[in-house]
Design an enzyme around this catalytic site. Structure first.
Site, PDB file in Angstrom:
ATOM      1  N   HIS A 117      90.673   8.915  61.499  1.00  0.00           N
ATOM      2  CA  HIS A 117      91.738   8.290  62.291  1.00  0.00           C
ATOM      3  C   HIS A 117      91.284   6.943  62.858  1.00  0.00           C
ATOM      4  CE1 HIS A 117      95.547   9.333  64.824  1.00  0.00           C
ATOM      5  NE2 HIS A 117      95.544   8.062  64.453  1.00  0.00           N
ATOM      6  N   GLU A 176      93.186  17.999  63.855  1.00  0.00           N
ATOM      7  CA  GLU A 176      92.398  16.792  64.059  1.00  0.00           C
ATOM      8  C   GLU A 176      91.725  16.850  65.428  1.00  0.00           C
ATOM      9  OE1 GLU A 176      93.540  12.174  64.645  1.00  0.00           O
ATOM     10  OE2 GLU A 176      94.305  13.066  62.791  1.00  0.00           O
ATOM     11  N   ARG A 195     100.667  10.562  60.754  1.00  0.00           N
ATOM     12  CA  ARG A 195     100.105  11.606  61.601  1.00  0.00           C
ATOM     13  C   ARG A 195      99.837  12.824  60.721  1.00  0.00           C
ATOM     14  NH1 ARG A 195      99.230   8.137  64.710  1.00  0.00           N
ATOM     15  NH2 ARG A 195      99.721   8.019  66.959  1.00  0.00           N
TER      16      ARG A 195
END
Length: 308
Positions: A271, A252, A224
């Site tokens: 991602h 993000e 993450r």
């Protein structure tokens, strides 16, 4: 009892639905398929937004939230008392491990450089060769869960030296403890992050962590974004001493004017590590199994405790 799932085609992927369970499709918290009462089992959308998480408080009969993500950081400690949170451990092992191997090889064999040269119609052999190689590299995997095991299986044929690190050392399995990182980082050519985002791992990769990495090392973040301190990461990468392959960032999505975009020693993907064609079939197989376990009164799989 009602079970909510986020995809219409997920119905056929669940397998046998227990008698007395009505499956409804709830892809959007603003367009609920029916009255929230009676919903005991909920599979939220993949990578659900924060407003989706808040919907749990409006489901009075909710007993289980089954995620399609391996990470549970957006949900942990945010559900009503008595609701069990389960992650999708195992569903993302193969694709995330594939992404990590791809990212490492792409960096070492200079594929980003060659892709940029191709866009300029340049035959760049002289500027790039000889490239580096994966064989013989020392790879440190920070996160020794199921994805770490899948990555280990895929890296061993490349003749690498592997070291795995977990929150708690497991000597019988050769897994070192996170407290040993300061001694392990200087020896690693590649450092892979696979830990969940918890209060213990937030900012784990800080200026001190990065300074301990050897010159020329590659940091790979498939965990993450907030596991790494972005300001410290950018500052270190700007020196050119380290490189990074990032599938996740903080913030993000990454803003278009963020300095990470411009650094030549950074490989960025948006991602996508777990977003593959096999995601939903695997995810719904797990969800179907969990639904049947719930109705039968059997123990659930992958219950999240303390963020893990």
């Amino acid at each position: 009892m009602k079970a909510w799932i986020p995809h219409e085609h997920g119905r056929s992927m669940l397998g046998e639905v227990p008698e007395g369970v009505r499956v409804e499709v709830a892809p959007d918290p603003d367009r609920l398929p029916s009255d929230p009462s009676g919903v005991a089992f909920w599979v939220p959308p993949f990578l659900a937004r924060s407003e989706v998480v808040r919907l749990a408080a409006d489901l009075p009969d909710l007993r289980v939230v089954q995620l399609l993500t391996a990470g549970a950081d957006a949900w942990a400690d945010r559900l009503p008392d008595g609701v069990v949170l389960c992650d999708a451990r195992g569903v993302h092992d193969s694709p995330t491990a594939e992404w990590v191997v791809t990212a490492i090889l792409a960096h070492l064999r200079m594929f980003p450089f060659f892709a940029r040269a191709q866009s300029r119609h340049e035959w760049s052999y002289a500027q790039a060769t000889p490239t580096d190689e994966l064989a013989g590299k020392r790879v440190l995997i920070v996160g020794a869960g199921s994805i770490g095991a899948a990555l280990t299986a895929r890296l061993l044929p490349f003749e690498v030296e592997l070291t795995l690190v977990a929150r708690t050392p497991r000597p019988a399995e050769g897994v070192r403890g996170v407290a040993e990182l300061p001694a392990l980082l200087p020896a690693a050519d590649v450092v892979v992050l696979l830990v969940p985002l918890t209060e213990a791992t937030r900012g784990l990769v800080d200026a001190r962590f990065l300074a301990a990495m050897r010159d020329g090392a590659l940091l790979v973040n498939a965990a993450r974004g907030p596991v790494a301190d972005t300001d410290a990461l950018v500052a270190e990468l700007k020196t050119g001493r380290l490189s990074a392959a990032l599938d996740v960032t903080d913030p993000e999505p990454l803003p278009s004017d963020h300095p990470l975009w411009e650094l030549p020693n950074v490989l960025l993907t948006p991602h996508v590590g777990g977003t593959v064609r096999g995601l939903l079939p695997r995810g719904y197989r797990l969800a179907g199994d969990q639904l049947r376990r719930l109705v039968a009164g059997e123990p659930l799989l992958n219950e999240v405790v303390d963020g893990y």
